[in-house]
Design a protein around this motif. Structure first.
Motif, mmCIF file in Angstrom:
data_model
loop_
_atom_site.group_PDB
_atom_site.id
_atom_site.type_symbol
_atom_site.label_atom_id
_atom_site.label_comp_id
_atom_site.label_asym_id
_atom_site.label_seq_id
_atom_site.Cartn_x
_atom_site.Cartn_y
_atom_site.Cartn_z
ATOM 1 N N THR A 40 33.451 -3.665 -8.538
ATOM 2 C CA THR A 40 32.723 -4.814 -7.972
ATOM 3 C C THR A 40 31.653 -5.329 -8.922
ATOM 4 N N PHE A 41 30.932 -4.405 -9.570
ATOM 5 C CA PHE A 41 29.808 -4.790 -10.410
ATOM 6 C C PHE A 41 30.146 -4.645 -11.889
ATOM 7 N N ALA A 42 29.690 -5.613 -12.652
ATOM 8 C CA ALA A 42 29.832 -5.543 -14.108
ATOM 9 C C ALA A 42 28.827 -4.538 -14.666
ATOM 10 N N PRO A 43 29.083 -3.984 -15.847
ATOM 11 C CA PRO A 43 28.107 -3.068 -16.451
ATOM 12 C C PRO A 43 26.760 -3.758 -16.665
ATOM 13 N N ALA A 44 25.691 -3.001 -16.448
ATOM 14 C CA ALA A 44 24.345 -3.530 -16.680
ATOM 15 C C ALA A 44 23.970 -3.372 -18.152
ATOM 16 N N ALA A 45 23.096 -4.239 -18.596
ATOM 17 C CA ALA A 45 22.545 -4.061 -19.942
ATOM 18 C C ALA A 45 21.723 -2.778 -19.956
ATOM 19 N N THR A 46 21.867 -1.987 -21.018
ATOM 20 C CA THR A 46 21.120 -0.732 -21.098
ATOM 21 C C THR A 46 19.623 -1.019 -21.273
ATOM 22 N N VAL A 47 18.813 -0.070 -20.815
ATOM 23 C CA VAL A 47 17.360 -0.164 -20.944
ATOM 24 C C VAL A 47 16.874 1.139 -21.586
ATOM 25 N N SER A 48 15.988 1.023 -22.556
ATOM 26 C CA SER A 48 15.499 2.204 -23.269
ATOM 27 C C SER A 48 13.983 2.308 -23.191
ATOM 28 N N ARG A 49 13.506 3.546 -23.188
ATOM 29 C CA ARG A 49 12.077 3.821 -23.213
ATOM 30 C C ARG A 49 11.816 4.902 -24.268
ATOM 31 N N THR A 50 10.846 4.641 -25.134
ATOM 32 C CA THR A 50 10.502 5.578 -26.207
ATOM 33 C C THR A 50 9.142 6.202 -25.927
ATOM 34 N N PHE A 51 9.040 7.492 -26.157
ATOM 35 C CA PHE A 51 7.759 8.163 -25.979
ATOM 36 C C PHE A 51 7.615 9.249 -27.036
ATOM 37 N N THR A 52 6.388 9.713 -27.207
ATOM 38 C CA THR A 52 6.077 10.702 -28.229
ATOM 39 C C THR A 52 5.618 12.004 -27.582
#
Length: 294
Positions: free
Chosen positions: A175-187
């Protein structure tokens, strides 16, 4: 044909062929694929045999994208559009097809909302990732460096200091198309450490070498040094007494990839020498003479 010829484990034993005493990879064969209905760009995993060296996957006659050979028995690809019908896997050794795929079109758009990840310190406890898809489907996560931050489900375990990126994805469904990926960077910063080093008791020259007893909160090994090796010498991590007098023993821990260096701690050791013969004694602090005949 020599029946004793061994077939390498990369072959599928049930249908492998022997030619000039060598193993020939069989043509691919598809057992199944899942899901059987997918939107454009959604992952489809194909199970079978003979997938080593796969050169292409098509859905309904339209070449797929993001083809990944997971193993000789598993391939993953994404429909790029096209029609329902046959799934085809092509390798240098042949082509396999299986009917039953339904192309569900481009699907309803969805997006991912992912919370920022605050910076951490090595030794911090496991923590949960917070992300949701507008479709309500489950979001999956991956780490750019599992040796620094390991992801299991939606939980992150810190394994080392460094900088790492966590990526959230949702691959869609029928039903749903793939979502755009989301990234988070941390140290993840190095942890601090400290040394506990108790006062050293007075020792007598001739006492056995001893461990000075300092410990670090990191559990890393302590390194000792002596200000006066003529009195106390550090050998293989133990203090060896060499002469009467005073020396300062310093405990250090230089840190490593996950811990900063600790502040060094020092303690003083007094080494005495006592000789007693005919009421004659010598100590480290001076000399006295007593003799009943004088």
């Amino acid at each position: 044909m020599n029946l004793s010829t061994q077939i390498t484990t990369s072959c599928f034993p049930a249908i492998a062929k022997l030619a000039a005493g060598s193993c020939v990879q069989p043509a691919p064969f598809i057992f199944s694929f899942t899901p059987t209905s997918a939107t454009q760009g959604a992952n489809v995993t194909i199970t079978g045999t003979g997938f080593t060296g796969t050169t292409g996957v098509s859905f309904g006659g339209v070449p797929g994208t993001n083809v990944q050979v997971l193993s000789s028995t598993s391939v993953r690809a994404r429909p790029a559009g096209g029609a329902s019908g046959v799934v085809t896997v092509t390798t240098p050794f042949g082509t396999a097809s299986r009917a039953g795929f339904t192309y569900a079109g481009q699907g309803t758009a969805q997006s991912i909302n992912m919370a920022t990840i605050p910076n951490k310190v090595f030794g911090d406890p496991d923590f949960a990732l917070l992300a949701t898809a507008t479709s309500g489907l489950t979001v999956t996560f991956s780490s750019s460096d599992p040796t620094v931050a390991q992801v299991t489900g939606s939980t992150v375990r810190i394994l080392g200091a460094g900088t790492v990126t966590i990526t959230a994805q949702q691959n869609g469904n029928s039903t749903f198309a793939p979502a755009a990926t989301v990234s988070r960077t941390f140290t993840i910063s190095k942890a601090t450490q400290s040394i506990t080093f108790a006062a050293l008791p007075t020792k007598e020259l001739g006492d056995a070498a001893f461990d000075a007893g300092a410990v670090s909160t990191s559990g890393l090994p302590i390194i000792y040094s002596s200000s006066n090796e003529n009195v106390a010498l550090v050998v293989a991590g133990k203090v060896t007494l060499t002469a009467p007098g005073t020396a300062t023993i310093t405990a250090s821990q230089p840190g490593n990839s996950n811990y900063d260096a600790a502040t060094s701690v020092s303690q003083t050791i007094n080494v005495t020498l006592t000789l007693a013969t005919n009421n004659f004694s010598v100590s480290a602090t001076g000399e006295t003479c007593r003799n009943s005949d004088n």
